[in-house]
Motif scaffolding. Structure first.
Motif, mmCIF file in Angstrom:
data_model
loop_
_atom_site.group_PDB
_atom_site.id
_atom_site.type_symbol
_atom_site.label_atom_id
_atom_site.label_comp_id
_atom_site.label_asym_id
_atom_site.label_seq_id
_atom_site.Cartn_x
_atom_site.Cartn_y
_atom_site.Cartn_z
ATOM 1 N N GLN A 196 0.676 -1.346 -0.146
ATOM 2 C CA GLN A 196 -0.269 0.198 -0.217
ATOM 3 C C GLN A 196 0.680 0.772 -0.132
ATOM 4 O OE1 GLN A 196 -3.150 -0.315 2.694
ATOM 5 N NE2 GLN A 196 -3.852 -1.789 2.652
ATOM 6 N N ARG A 197 2.044 1.081 0.061
ATOM 7 C CA ARG A 197 3.289 1.883 0.453
ATOM 8 C C ARG A 197 3.571 2.488 -0.981
ATOM 9 N NH1 ARG A 197 6.665 0.785 4.478
ATOM 10 N NH2 ARG A 197 5.251 -0.780 5.359
ATOM 11 N N GLU A 198 3.426 1.464 -1.676
ATOM 12 C CA GLU A 198 4.735 1.326 -2.709
ATOM 13 C C GLU A 198 4.504 3.122 -3.910
ATOM 14 O OE1 GLU A 198 6.823 0.270 -4.316
ATOM 15 O OE2 GLU A 198 6.810 -1.171 -2.658
ATOM 16 N N THR A 199 5.012 4.123 -4.105
ATOM 17 C CA THR A 199 4.769 4.863 -5.299
ATOM 18 C C THR A 199 5.666 4.534 -5.899
ATOM 19 O OG1 THR A 199 6.513 6.139 -3.689
ATOM 20 C CG2 THR A 199 3.799 5.939 -2.864
ATOM 21 N N SER A 200 5.746 5.943 -7.571
ATOM 22 C CA SER A 200 6.752 5.874 -8.472
ATOM 23 C C SER A 200 7.677 6.657 -7.990
ATOM 24 C CB SER A 200 5.833 6.605 -9.081
ATOM 25 O OG SER A 200 5.409 7.274 -9.101
ATOM 26 N N PHE A 201 8.149 7.108 -6.639
ATOM 27 C CA PHE A 201 9.113 7.777 -6.241
ATOM 28 C C PHE A 201 9.714 7.562 -4.644
ATOM 29 C CE2 PHE A 201 4.993 10.214 -5.468
ATOM 30 C CZ PHE A 201 4.907 10.346 -4.282
ATOM 31 N N GLN A 202 10.308 7.532 -4.758
ATOM 32 C CA GLN A 202 11.010 7.480 -3.014
ATOM 33 C C GLN A 202 10.936 8.814 -2.353
ATOM 34 O OE1 GLN A 202 12.743 4.992 -2.265
ATOM 35 N NE2 GLN A 202 12.688 5.738 -0.328
ATOM 36 N N VAL A 203 10.380 8.414 -0.980
ATOM 37 C CA VAL A 203 10.021 9.092 -0.220
ATOM 38 C C VAL A 203 11.420 8.804 0.879
ATOM 39 C CG1 VAL A 203 8.425 10.297 1.734
ATOM 40 C CG2 VAL A 203 7.730 9.302 0.013
ATOM 41 N N GLU A 204 12.401 9.548 1.435
ATOM 42 C CA GLU A 204 12.712 9.964 2.307
ATOM 43 C C GLU A 204 12.345 9.740 3.837
ATOM 44 O OE1 GLU A 204 16.292 10.220 1.386
ATOM 45 O OE2 GLU A 204 16.002 10.296 -1.021
ATOM 46 N N SER A 205 12.887 9.485 4.841
ATOM 47 C CA SER A 205 13.065 8.830 5.946
ATOM 48 C C SER A 205 13.895 9.611 7.323
ATOM 49 C CB SER A 205 12.916 7.751 6.568
ATOM 50 O OG SER A 205 13.871 7.073 5.600
ATOM 51 N N GLY A 206 13.701 9.514 8.373
ATOM 52 C CA GLY A 206 14.557 10.028 9.149
ATOM 53 C C GLY A 206 14.189 11.479 9.293
ATOM 54 N N GLY A 207 16.172 12.260 9.622
ATOM 55 C CA GLY A 207 15.854 13.335 9.583
ATOM 56 C C GLY A 207 15.736 14.530 8.690
ATOM 57 N N THR A 208 15.846 13.424 6.846
ATOM 58 C CA THR A 208 15.758 14.215 5.757
ATOM 59 C C THR A 208 14.617 14.093 5.272
ATOM 60 O OG1 THR A 208 16.702 11.837 4.665
ATOM 61 C CG2 THR A 208 18.334 14.044 4.856
ATOM 62 N N ALA A 209 13.361 13.703 5.626
ATOM 63 C CA ALA A 209 11.892 13.492 5.628
ATOM 64 C C ALA A 209 11.429 14.543 5.148
ATOM 65 C CB ALA A 209 11.866 12.383 6.771
ATOM 66 N N PRO A 210 9.984 14.535 4.953
ATOM 67 C CA PRO A 210 9.562 16.351 5.388
ATOM 68 C C PRO A 210 9.134 16.781 6.339
ATOM 69 C CG PRO A 210 8.858 15.048 3.376
ATOM 70 C CD PRO A 210 9.191 14.266 4.315
ATOM 71 N N PRO A 211 8.960 17.614 6.767
ATOM 72 C CA PRO A 211 8.629 18.329 8.332
ATOM 73 C C PRO A 211 7.173 17.362 9.040
ATOM 74 C CG PRO A 211 8.539 20.277 6.849
ATOM 75 C CD PRO A 211 9.222 19.080 6.184
ATOM 76 N N VAL A 212 6.978 16.631 7.615
ATOM 77 C CA VAL A 212 5.199 16.021 7.807
ATOM 78 C C VAL A 212 4.943 14.882 7.836
ATOM 79 C CG1 VAL A 212 3.774 18.892 8.376
ATOM 80 C CG2 VAL A 212 3.742 17.125 6.255
ATOM 81 N N PRO A 213 4.010 14.364 8.700
ATOM 82 C CA PRO A 213 4.042 12.464 7.992
ATOM 83 C C PRO A 213 3.237 12.718 6.169
ATOM 84 C CG PRO A 213 3.370 12.692 10.439
ATOM 85 C CD PRO A 213 3.959 14.588 10.224
ATOM 86 N N VAL A 214 3.871 12.092 5.158
ATOM 87 C CA VAL A 214 3.378 11.670 4.120
ATOM 88 C C VAL A 214 2.472 11.109 4.122
ATOM 89 C CG1 VAL A 214 4.299 11.485 1.881
ATOM 90 C CG2 VAL A 214 5.938 12.470 3.595
ATOM 91 N N LEU A 215 1.492 11.762 3.426
ATOM 92 C CA LEU A 215 0.345 11.088 3.081
ATOM 93 C C LEU A 215 -0.490 10.911 1.641
ATOM 94 C CD1 LEU A 215 -2.513 12.597 5.988
ATOM 95 C CD2 LEU A 215 -0.965 10.090 5.949
ATOM 96 N N LEU A 216 -0.239 10.008 1.521
ATOM 97 C CA LEU A 216 -0.553 9.966 -0.453
ATOM 98 C C LEU A 216 -2.053 8.984 -0.473
ATOM 99 C CD1 LEU A 216 3.200 8.933 -1.051
ATOM 100 C CD2 LEU A 216 1.729 11.412 -1.348
ATOM 101 N N PRO A 217 -2.110 9.042 -2.371
ATOM 102 C CA PRO A 217 -3.253 8.377 -2.468
ATOM 103 C C PRO A 217 -3.071 6.762 -2.611
ATOM 104 C CG PRO A 217 -3.016 9.752 -4.010
ATOM 105 C CD PRO A 217 -2.377 10.825 -2.811
ATOM 106 N N THR A 218 -4.154 5.560 -2.511
ATOM 107 C CA THR A 218 -3.724 4.736 -3.198
ATOM 108 C C THR A 218 -5.476 4.205 -3.663
ATOM 109 O OG1 THR A 218 -5.077 3.511 -1.069
ATOM 110 C CG2 THR A 218 -2.331 4.432 -1.127
ATOM 111 N N GLY A 219 -4.574 3.283 -4.658
ATOM 112 C CA GLY A 219 -6.020 3.395 -5.616
ATOM 113 C C GLY A 219 -6.848 3.794 -6.672
ATOM 114 N N ILE A 220 -5.604 5.210 -6.807
ATOM 115 C CA ILE A 220 -6.788 5.815 -8.531
ATOM 116 C C ILE A 220 -5.784 5.394 -9.412
ATOM 117 C CG2 ILE A 220 -6.095 7.397 -6.455
ATOM 118 C CD1 ILE A 220 -3.272 8.971 -7.878
ATOM 119 N N VAL A 221 -6.136 5.796 -10.270
ATOM 120 C CA VAL A 221 -6.262 5.349 -11.904
ATOM 121 C C VAL A 221 -5.515 6.603 -12.537
ATOM 122 C CG1 VAL A 221 -6.757 4.930 -14.311
ATOM 123 C CG2 VAL A 221 -8.145 3.719 -12.109
ATOM 124 N N VAL A 222 -3.834 6.264 -12.874
ATOM 125 C CA VAL A 222 -3.137 7.437 -14.235
ATOM 126 C C VAL A 222 -3.283 6.928 -14.997
ATOM 127 C CG1 VAL A 222 -1.037 8.441 -13.824
ATOM 128 C CG2 VAL A 222 -1.427 7.565 -10.982
#
Length: 214
Positions: free
Chosen positions: A82-108
């Motif tokens: 469910q967390r598979e995305t077409s881009f890499q989301v950094e983790s740890g200290g280099t991650a964005p300053p908020v938790p990253v929420l992304l859509p799932t099940g959408i048709v591209v």
């Protein structure tokens, strides 16, 4: 002769004394002049300018307190597929300053995968997904207006749906951060953007999953 002169002198003196007594008595009868004091004029006080007070409370921007423990717990409980995305989301200290929420099940649309974008920001992030009838843009920020929100985890955040000139948007708060999901219609007919219904917008927002955290 001498007696007559003496009588005249004595009479003259008597008249003089009588006149003097009259003048003295008159002076005593007249009231003494009353001295009047001029009122003191106080110097004019300088007007003190009082700034206009706002009608309501002043809203101030501040940085939200993020519940990173709750975000990490949710991330660990989310299946990796469910967390598979077409881009890499950094983790740890280099991650964005908020938790990253992304859509799932959408048709591209086929061939539009290259149009998917993810951009970390100083206050959060945004992610853009091209669609068939509408594009989806997800924004997350730790900047809040007014009183800092609670950092307690809310399992059922309140979703606020708002129609816009270009489509619609849904806003909510989670982990202490603010999120906004925008739906931008590909075409607008008759001056109205009706490419998505309220229920569809809420369904997409409810399916957001956590894909990264510090």
């Amino acid at each position: 002769m001498t007696s007559i002169r003496t009588i005249l002198i004595v009479g003259g003196c008597a008249l003089s004394l009588t006149a003097c007594d009259f003048l003295i008595a008159r002076d005593r009868d007249e009231p003494a002049p009353v001295e009047t004091e001029e009122p003191e004029i106080a110097p004019a006080e300088e007007a003190t300018l009082v700034p206009d007070q706002p009608d309501g409370p002043v809203m101030v921007a501040s940085t939200a307190t993020i519940d990173w423990d709750a975000a990490r717990t949710d991330l660990a409980a989310t299946p990796s597929e469910q967390r598979e995305t077409s881009f890499q989301v950094e983790s740890g200290g280099t991650a964005p300053p908020v938790p990253v929420l992304l859509p799932t099940g959408i048709v591209v649309p086929q061939g539009a995968e290259s149009g998917i974008r993810f951009q970390p920001m100083s206050d959060g992030y945004f992610a853009a997904y091209p669609g068939i009838d509408y594009d989806i843009v997800v924004n997350g920020t730790n900047e809040v207006i007014g009183v800092d929100t609670t950092n307690a985890q809310d399992d059922t955040p309140v979703l606020t749906y708002t129609p816009t000139m270009s489509g619609a948007q849904v806003s909510f708060s989670r982990y202490g951060a603010d999120y906004l999901v925008e739906f931008e219609c590909k075409s607008i007919k008759g001056g109205e953007a009706d490419c998505i219904t309220e229920q569809e917008a809420l369904d997409v927002t409810n399916k957001l999953v956590i894909a990264g955290t510090r």
